[in-house]
Design an enzyme around this catalytic site. Sequence first.
Site: not given
Length: 497
Positions: A221-223, A225
């Site tokens: 997920g957004s980790t 990014k």
Amino acid sequence: MNRPLRHIAVFCGFLVLALLLRTNWLQLVESEELSAHEKNRRVKIEQFSTPRGNIVVDGSPITGSKSDPGMEFQYKRTYKDGPLYAPVTGYASQAQGMSLLEKTYDSVLSGQDDRFAFQQFTGMLTAEKRRGGDVITTIDSKAQKAGYKGLKELDARGAVVALDPKTGKVLALVSTPSYDPSEFSGNTFKEGDRYLSLVDKKGKKGKPMANRPLRETYPPGSTFKILTAVAALEHGVVDDIDAPSEAESPYPLPLSTNRIGSEAGDAVCGKASLKTAMQYSCNNVFLDAAAKLGPDKMRETAEKFGFNKDVYSEEFGDMLATKSLYPKGLDKPGTALTGMGQGSLTSTPMQMAMVTAAIANDGKLMQPYIVDELRGPDLSTLEKNEPRQMSQAISEGTVQKVQDMMEYTAKEGSAQRALIDGVTVGGKTGTAQRGVDVKDQVPYGWFVSYGKNDAGDSVAVAVFIDPTEMDISRSDISGGRLGAPIARSVMEAVLQK
């Protein structure tokens, strides 16, 4: 002698010769392998004929051995705080075998290691019982307890990994729900039933024997990014983290009619800078960056942080982690989706802890290790692990910008619940969808962070939460809400002593 009898005699001669050859082959070639075979009962009898050495945390043993008088196996393994440390120790069962540290270092713990040859020789002369050596771990008991308590209070499936960024020492390795290895360390029918109930995925809630920090992979997920930002800066797609981007919101996925929005809303995320996008976890900016970078540059960056590689080398035996994967051959939409940590991307919690640790350590990625030292029965050092650098994952200029963004996200963005007074904290939240049809599925929650104090100590933490069995609404699931308080408590345990 008539002809039939002669044929029979020759045939019998060949049988005797074959038997002699096979016997000699077994004795000379296969004897060592057979003598050490796990199904050789004499091996197990020998393994449990004396007290095993101990696995040690913070100077205190978390394992023991209990005498079993009158039994074929004379000693039975015991565990202190078994569920807390099960992802570290594994189990040593008379009936079910061994796993993790118990398996990897069995020769040391059982006293059968070749390095104990002199002790075994003198023991034969003095009739002294064989003694096992000890495995000294890098685990910080306070950090381990903080991570376990946080997940237990949520009643969640999950994992916590904490690393020392400067050395690679594993300070916490937590998995919930867990199990107590003492419950099946013997070989009774009752203990066998307990073991079977734990491995029965349908009959036991939450897969308690799953080692989520090392063996299970999930979309990060957004980790992820963080890595997309690194790639964009390293390859010149972004030069100024404060400059507006060209990424509209909702973002049109390449070669698709799908448009992907962000929780923070289009007004905040539309053409946001990289720093603002990190602060509010805007999907569009990272989708656009990954699409511009392309699959090769994205994969190259991921691999510098340990993706597509073994986290532990073969010398770590049963502690080998499952590989985190950034696959080859992704198309344009698939590559764009990896920019926000979705698509075909998979990661272990250990891998995301490594990413965070490398950022905290000025771009140096250290080899994680969980065993600090092996000691003989006389407390002499058999082996001492030393820090080893895996790679210089990113340049100094880039890492300073990424640290700036993560620390700003902790101060002013979605990672504020991880803040600690007097400690520099950088963080990133993550919510990861599972599969393609996500309408009726509960997403995963992630949170990664690092903390540094004035004394020069640091810690990196990854928290993963699978809320499948939690009594919680979909709208309440986020890494910042659920994972940040756990990460904060683990960082406090390490840095505020």
